[in-house]
Design a protein around this motif. Structure first.
Motif, mmCIF file in Angstrom:
data_model
loop_
_atom_site.group_PDB
_atom_site.id
_atom_site.type_symbol
_atom_site.label_atom_id
_atom_site.label_comp_id
_atom_site.label_asym_id
_atom_site.label_seq_id
_atom_site.Cartn_x
_atom_site.Cartn_y
_atom_site.Cartn_z
ATOM 1 N N UNK A 138 11.549 -5.688 8.707
ATOM 2 C CA UNK A 138 11.241 -4.339 9.329
ATOM 3 C C UNK A 138 12.045 -3.330 9.018
ATOM 4 N N UNK A 139 11.828 -2.161 8.489
ATOM 5 C CA UNK A 139 12.161 -0.988 8.189
ATOM 6 C C UNK A 139 11.366 0.265 8.250
ATOM 7 N N UNK A 140 12.088 1.330 7.920
ATOM 8 C CA UNK A 140 11.134 2.742 7.853
ATOM 9 C C UNK A 140 10.658 2.887 6.643
ATOM 10 N N UNK A 141 9.205 3.118 6.613
ATOM 11 C CA UNK A 141 8.484 3.306 5.115
ATOM 12 C C UNK A 141 8.005 4.657 5.218
ATOM 13 N N UNK A 189 7.117 1.325 -7.857
ATOM 14 C CA UNK A 189 8.029 2.156 -7.059
ATOM 15 C C UNK A 189 7.403 1.937 -5.731
ATOM 16 N N UNK A 190 6.089 1.866 -5.342
ATOM 17 C CA UNK A 190 5.640 2.129 -4.230
ATOM 18 C C UNK A 190 5.653 0.668 -3.470
ATOM 19 N N UNK A 191 6.067 -0.287 -4.241
ATOM 20 C CA UNK A 191 6.363 -1.714 -3.571
ATOM 21 C C UNK A 191 7.443 -1.508 -2.386
ATOM 22 N N UNK A 192 8.452 -0.694 -2.701
ATOM 23 C CA UNK A 192 9.628 -0.437 -1.609
ATOM 24 C C UNK A 192 9.248 0.599 -0.603
ATOM 25 N N UNK A 201 -0.879 -5.060 -2.170
ATOM 26 C CA UNK A 201 -1.329 -4.875 -3.475
ATOM 27 C C UNK A 201 -1.977 -6.052 -4.044
ATOM 28 N N UNK A 202 -3.564 -5.714 -4.161
ATOM 29 C CA UNK A 202 -4.386 -6.823 -4.369
ATOM 30 C C UNK A 202 -4.442 -7.390 -5.894
ATOM 31 N N UNK A 204 -2.788 -5.914 -10.061
ATOM 32 C CA UNK A 204 -1.941 -5.025 -10.792
ATOM 33 C C UNK A 204 -2.320 -3.751 -10.830
ATOM 34 N N UNK A 205 -3.419 -3.337 -10.655
ATOM 35 C CA UNK A 205 -4.070 -2.043 -10.444
ATOM 36 C C UNK A 205 -4.157 -1.243 -9.236
ATOM 37 N N UNK A 206 -4.295 -2.160 -8.021
ATOM 38 C CA UNK A 206 -4.670 -1.352 -6.804
ATOM 39 C C UNK A 206 -3.562 -2.155 -5.534
ATOM 40 N N UNK A 207 -3.325 -1.009 -4.801
ATOM 41 C CA UNK A 207 -2.847 -1.040 -3.375
ATOM 42 C C UNK A 207 -3.967 -0.611 -2.538
ATOM 43 N N UNK A 208 -4.244 -1.409 -1.465
ATOM 44 C CA UNK A 208 -5.483 -1.147 -0.441
ATOM 45 C C UNK A 208 -4.877 -0.882 1.014
ATOM 46 N N UNK A 209 -5.266 -0.097 1.693
ATOM 47 C CA UNK A 209 -5.139 0.044 2.988
ATOM 48 C C UNK A 209 -5.830 -0.724 4.129
ATOM 49 N N UNK A 210 -5.486 -1.624 4.817
ATOM 50 C CA UNK A 210 -6.147 -2.441 5.519
ATOM 51 C C UNK A 210 -7.156 -1.703 6.701
ATOM 52 N N UNK A 211 -6.669 -0.690 7.066
ATOM 53 C CA UNK A 211 -7.713 0.047 7.943
ATOM 54 C C UNK A 211 -8.711 0.636 7.273
ATOM 55 N N UNK A 212 -8.849 0.924 6.126
ATOM 56 C CA UNK A 212 -10.012 1.497 5.303
ATOM 57 C C UNK A 212 -10.755 0.274 4.564
ATOM 58 N N UNK A 213 -10.598 -0.794 4.870
ATOM 59 C CA UNK A 213 -11.585 -1.845 4.198
ATOM 60 C C UNK A 213 -12.888 -1.846 5.030
#
Length: 251
Positions: A138-141, A189-192, A201-202, A204-213
């Motif tokens: 848990x941390x600030x993102x 860089x976005x991983x952190x 990160x689904x 190598x090309x995409x990160x998805x927002x669970x609330x937008x699926x």
């Protein structure tokens, strides 16, 4: 200070030995495998500090601590992903990402000396570490990102970004209003930076927002296809090696 190096790559072990000597740290022993380490710990007094690689030639170094109760302080030397590195940092002095940087090594040694952990006999709970690999710390993102649009600076709210994706060596944020913005960062860089409960990160090309699926569809070769509310620039496919973790993340 009694220091031990556990590293299966002998050139890397020798380099670390040399760097530590430059910091007036004397290495008493160098080990190169899980089996050798278990035997050594069973027959010798445990050191004050261990420089520990994760992946050894005959297995993961976790196996050592399943056989031996080691109470030494640990500085990890590893190429694991960011969540693992953060998890290790909870119960250790520090981690060093390979190839080891001279200044980072000096900082880690200084940290050990300052807190004098050898007197506190820190014990590493490897079961907790393994759980943290699945449940990141848990941390600030980041809650927002800034992008340049012409002569203007636009603020993007993280929760309103449907996905991040890479294309033609650029990284883009696709927002819920159907627009795409070029960012001055890489996906790595976005991983952190991204909240792991919200973004995954689904591939190598995409990160998805669970609330937008909007929908998840079975795809070829045991993969999954994701449909988002607005984004339609390309197919978002969950790579086969990510499917299991993706399903766990959804829950």
């Amino acid at each position: 200070m009694n220091v031990l190096i556990i590293e299966d790559e002998k050139p890397a072990a020798r380099r670390l030995h040399r760097l530590l000597a430059e910091l007036d740290v004397t290495v008493s022993t160098m080990l190169h495998s899980v089996e050798e380490s278990i035997a050594w710990f069973s027959a010798n007094k445990h050191p004050d500090l261990i420089f520990l690689d994760i992946q050894l030639s005959d297995g993961l170094s976790f196996e050592i601590f399943e056989k031996v109760d080691v109470k030494s302080a640990i500085i990890f030397t590893t190429a694991y992903d960011e969540y693992a590195l953060q998890a290790f940092k909870l119960n250790s002095i520090d981690y060093l990402l390979k190839p080891i940087d001279d200044e980072e090594l000096e900082t880690a040694v200084k940290k050990y000396r300052e807190v004098n952990v050898s007197k506190r006999k820190i014990a590493v709970d490897f079961d907790d570490i393994k759980r943290l690999l699945v449940n990141p710390i848990e941390r600030d993102y980041k809650k927002r990102f800034t992008v340049k649009v012409g002569q203007h600076i636009k603020i993007l709210i993280a929760d309103e970004i449907e996905c991040f994706y890479s294309e033609n060596k650029g990284t883009y944020a696709a927002t819920s209003d159907g627009r795409n913005y070029l960012l001055d960062v890489t996906l790595e860089h976005l991983e952190t930076e991204l909240e792991p409960k919200t973004f995954f990160r689904v591939s190598r090309k995409y990160y998805v927002n669970i609330n937008c699926i909007k929908d998840i569809i079975s795809y070829t070769n045991s993969r999954l296809k994701i449909i988002l509310n607005k984004y339609n620039e390309g197919e978002i496919i969950v790579s086969r090696e990510k499917v299991k973790d993706f399903k766990l993340w959804l829950e």
